[in-house]
Design a protein around this motif. Sequence first.
Motif: not given
Length: 136
Positions: A33-42
Amino acid sequence: PVPELEPQQAQRRFMLVFRRFIGVFARPEHPLALFLDDLQWLDAATLDLLEDLLTGSDLRHLMLVGAYRDNEVDAAHPMMGKLQAIRNAGVKINEIKLAPLARQHISQLIAEALHCAPARIAPLAQLVHEKTGGNP
């Protein structure tokens, strides 16, 4: 050393290597399981990488949890297009919209994290609630 390739071929090679790298950890006996935050900035390249990772038919036993600020993303945002492309490829996407936390919930969260009585951390919980507005 790996041979030099044209940019598009080099990108495909990188995505394949990255998928294989993640596949080492995402196993039936040990899902990843991977958690990625702030996807809006990718950026576009990272969004492409995530799409490839999630739609690649050879990768299993992976769950990606992503968070983004919906107030910073509209229908024209590149991330929304990628999410739709991932859905269209048959990948299951569940969305959960988080509401602001109430002061009592922040108090409970901090009390449990610090192993303290809620009354003891009440001033801290009040400050955190004031500063964050309950942002989860």
